[in-house]
Each structure stands twice: as C-alpha cells, then as structure tokens.
Motif scaffolding. Sequence first.
Motif, PDB file in Angstrom:
ATOM      1  N   GLY A 338       0.807  -1.216   0.000  1.00 26.99           N
ATOM      2  CA  GLY A 338       0.000   0.000   0.000  1.00 26.99           C
ATOM      3  C   GLY A 338       0.837   1.261   0.000  1.00 26.99           C
ATOM      4  O   GLY A 338       0.492   2.247  -0.662  1.00 26.99           O
ATOM      5  N   GLN A 358      -6.576   9.530   2.149  1.00 24.57           N
ATOM      6  CA  GLN A 358      -6.599   9.233   3.586  1.00 24.57           C
ATOM      7  C   GLN A 358      -8.012   8.945   4.075  1.00 24.57           C
ATOM      8  O   GLN A 358      -8.209   8.096   4.943  1.00 24.57           O
ATOM      9  CB  GLN A 358      -5.986  10.394   4.367  1.00 24.57           C
ATOM     10  CG  GLN A 358      -4.476  10.440   4.322  1.00 24.57           C
ATOM     11  CD  GLN A 358      -3.873  11.392   5.335  1.00 24.57           C
ATOM     12  OE1 GLN A 358      -4.461  12.419   5.655  1.00 24.57           O
ATOM     13  NE2 GLN A 358      -2.694  11.065   5.835  1.00 24.57           N
ATOM     14  N   SER A 361      -8.717   5.437   3.228  1.00 24.86           N
ATOM     15  CA  SER A 361      -7.987   4.512   4.088  1.00 24.86           C
ATOM     16  C   SER A 361      -8.644   4.394   5.457  1.00 24.86           C
ATOM     17  O   SER A 361      -8.761   3.285   6.003  1.00 24.86           O
ATOM     18  CB  SER A 361      -6.536   4.972   4.235  1.00 24.86           C
ATOM     19  OG  SER A 361      -6.457   6.202   4.927  1.00 24.86           O
ATOM     20  N   PHE A 391      -4.606  -0.466   3.423  1.00 23.01           N
ATOM     21  CA  PHE A 391      -5.033   0.917   3.611  1.00 23.01           C
ATOM     22  C   PHE A 391      -4.292   1.602   4.757  1.00 23.01           C
ATOM     23  O   PHE A 391      -4.246   2.836   4.814  1.00 23.01           O
ATOM     24  CB  PHE A 391      -6.554   0.960   3.823  1.00 23.01           C
ATOM     25  CG  PHE A 391      -7.313   0.664   2.570  1.00 23.01           C
ATOM     26  CD1 PHE A 391      -7.526   1.651   1.621  1.00 23.01           C
ATOM     27  CD2 PHE A 391      -7.781  -0.613   2.308  1.00 23.01           C
ATOM     28  CE1 PHE A 391      -8.203   1.386   0.449  1.00 23.01           C
ATOM     29  CE2 PHE A 391      -8.460  -0.900   1.140  1.00 23.01           C
ATOM     30  CZ  PHE A 391      -8.672   0.104   0.200  1.00 23.01           C
ATOM     31  N   CYS A 394      -1.614   3.135   2.849  1.00 23.56           N
ATOM     32  CA  CYS A 394      -2.101   4.337   2.161  1.00 23.56           C
ATOM     33  C   CYS A 394      -2.091   5.534   3.092  1.00 23.56           C
ATOM     34  O   CYS A 394      -1.611   6.615   2.733  1.00 23.56           O
ATOM     35  CB  CYS A 394      -3.519   4.083   1.633  1.00 23.56           C
ATOM     36  SG  CYS A 394      -4.336   5.545   0.956  1.00 23.56           S
TER      37      CYS A 394
END
Length: 510
Positions: A338, A358, A361, A391, A394
């Motif tokens: 990620g 974000q 995520s 995530f 991420c």
Amino acid sequence: MVPSPAEPVAAEGSGKTEELSPASVGTAPPSGPGPSEAKEEVEVELAGPAGAQPPVPPEGGWGWLVMLAAMWCNGSVFGIQNACGVLFVAMLKTFGSKDDDQMVFKTAWVSSLSMGMIFFCCPIVSIFTDIFGCRKTAVVGAAIGFIGLMSSSFVSSIEPLYLTYGIIFASGCSFAYQPSLVILGHYFKKRLGLVNGIVTAGSSLFTILLPLLLRVLTDNLDLFYTLRILCIFMFVLFLAGFTYRPLVPSVREKESGIKGGKRSSFFSRRKFSPPQKIFNFAIFKVKAYAVWAVGIPLALFGYFVPYVHLVKYVNERFKDEPNKEVVLMCIGITSGVGRLLFGRIADYVPGVKKVYLQVLSFVFIGLMSMMIPLCSVFGALIAVCLIMGLFDGCFISIMAPIAFELVGAQDVSQAIGFLLGFMSIPMTVGPPIAGLLREKLGSYDVAFYLAGVPPLIGGAVLCFIPWIHSKKQREMDKTTGGEKLEKMLGNQNSLSSSSGIVKKESDSVI
C-alpha cells in the motif's frame, strides 16, 4: 517538494506563490568533497541572505543512500513497535501473576506509551531539527534509543519498563524518526511521493520479519536477551543517521555565522543564539491544516489497538493455530504494498485532493477493525488483516506529501511535528482502554467494535479539507484580482495626470 532556486514554490491548485529561504528546513551545510569553486559557491549560498532559496533537489545521487538510511529508520523504529504484540505476550509470560487481575491493562501501557511517546516528542524534535539539523538530531536520538532499549533488558518488573522502554527508548526513536521525514524533501521533489512510499515501506518489511524473529527469540531465549538483540537495530540506526548530509544550513549555523568558507564540524562547540520564535503556531492559521491536525488524531483512537492486542486475541480465539503471529505479518506485507502503490498514486493526485486517499484509508481501517470479532475462521481473519494493512500503508505514505501541500516546504517540519504530537494522545490511550474492556467484559469483541468507530468519524472530518482550501483559494483570487485592478487604475490615473501636466506646459510655451 523543496523549491529550486530558479522557481518559487507554488502550492498546487492554490495559485499562491511563496518564496522560501534556507531557513525553511533546518539542516546543516554539506560536508562532502568537491571542486574548490563549487565549495566556494556553496559557502556563499549558505552564508547568504535569508531571502536566498534552497538548492535544487538532486533527485538521486547521495539521496538514494539517504533514502535507504531513512528506510532503515522507519523499519527499525516502527517494525519494533508494530511487532509489540509478540513482546506483549512475552511480557505477560515474564511478569504475569495469577493474583494480578489487571496485568493485561498494565502491560498494554508499555507498548502504547512507547508508541505515543514517539509522536508526542515530535513537536520538540522539529525544533531541534530546525536548530541543529537532521543529521545531529537523528544520531543523538538513535543513541538515546539504544540506551533505553538496553536498560529495558535489566528490569525485574513491569513498572520500570514505563520509563526505560516507554519513555527513554521511545523518545530516542522519535528524535531519530522525525528527521528522516524532513531530509527526504531536501533530496527529492518530483519523486517525493514514490521515495516516501519506499521509505515508509521499511516499517512494513520489518513488520513482516520481526514477528517471526521475536517469536523464535522469546521462545528459545527470553524477553531480556531479545531486547538486547534488538539493540543491534538501534546501533545500525545510529550509523545510518550520519548519512543525512544536509543541503541547506540549520538555524544554529546561520546564527553562529559561517564565514570565510569554514564549515562547522559535527562536534562543533561554537555558541549560538536560539531563534526568537521556537514554535511556529502561525501554521494553525491555515484552516485546512488546522482541520487536518484535528481529524487525523480523532481517527486514531482505535488505530493501534489491533497491533497491541491482535496476537493475544488470536491466542484466545484460535488456540489450535500454530503460527499466530502471521496476522501481524499479513498487515506488514500489504502495508508495504500500500505504501508503494498509494505513494506513487499520490504523485498524480493534484494538490490537497490527496486527502481523499486518507479518507478512503480510514473508512476501510474502521470497517476492518469492526470485522475482526466477526471472523469465525482463521482464514477470514487473515483476509481482514490483509485489507487493513493495505489501507494502513495508504494512510501513512501520504502524510508528508499532504503536509507539503497544506503549508509548503517552509513550515513542513513543524507542521509534521505538531501533527505527530497530537497523534500521540489517541495512540497512547486506545490500547489500554481496549485492555481494560477485555478485563471487564471477558473478551475483545466490544474493544474491536469500538476501535472501528473513530476512523470513520475522523475520515468524515477530513472530507472538509478540500472544500476549505478551495474556498480560501477563491478569496485569495478575489483579493489578488482586486489589487491588480487597483494597481492598473492607479497607473492609468498617474498616466492621465502626467499627460495633463505636459499639455499645460506646452500651452504655456505656445
């Protein structure tokens, strides 16, 4: 995202141009060899006026070695922190007592205090980074972390670990970690998202490997010898900090004055006057950053709960599974993927719209936390951990790029420092609360359900950032347009007045 001398920094999509000085990111001047003329040119630049701009990021060269050193930093610091579930079980085995009903709660404080302390110190670390530079701050931090980890291996009860592991070791990690984020912006601009993804992937790589290593060490040796072996990671981190060769002067060097082409050495004792403004609270006037600094900590109250309690939960729920630490490995594997994937994607997402990554995520992290108690088979739990890790990568990989977009390179050091400091509170409080719920209710189900709520709320708050930023941009455009119009009208009036005077003078002559 450090500006080149030939072009000012313009916040993408903001339309506002800011010229940055070398004081924007505090580091020490370069010490590498080179031709004499190049040295003189660098010295003139470092000793130049405050309005001078930083050098062009080389986009490689020595920067690749800096990237590897920063990668080791992220791996050794957060790999140990993320593998704390294995150490958590070892601490319970070493210090646990049947007569102490709150041992899970007490032990959870060690790991959560350590993680929280890393982020809590970051605002202070940003000041040291601005004054002394990235290299000196990182090297001293690694040395402190080594001392704290080594002293943790000589305790006889759980309480001293609050000081040695939770405060001293974590504080050293904080002083080593934060400069690794700042130094990357000195060496990379176009590839900053990708490089940041590679660097943060270091913690994922270590999160994959360390649980296996720690499991073998704790089973065959004991907790104390395991901590002493981990000191090797901190010693390598100490050496890696010396690679942070700075490209712009620190506040300390500008205050002491670099004259005559002489650079101060690493162990220079030259006196200097500290900057008048230590904490730059002006960055909170940027509303988009203020909202970001609130939304991120709000989302993290349940973030660290799985890292601390997941191994213990698997021990209770899936007792027949031989390799229970594989859940942390799964998070580490996909977190690394990620960070690389979304780090590269972030390079193509314009401006503050990176925040939407974000938001995405946090939505998935919250949902996956809630699904942990619903997994009745171990394979389903593995799938949940894989998605959560993806995530998680991420969220982490685009922290620095978003900070650069919101406040610019000039204030990014303290912007990141303040944010990480705010993050320390929820990351410290979350795991002990989950441990207390486990003690009171007899299971982790409610703890994991509640851990999924804050990420969803924080993600909703972050959705307002692009709207706030665009609104501010429209106001700036109107103000700029009005000033230009007034200036044009003023020029026309002065031109008309000048032509009238000339006409009167010609008439008088006639």
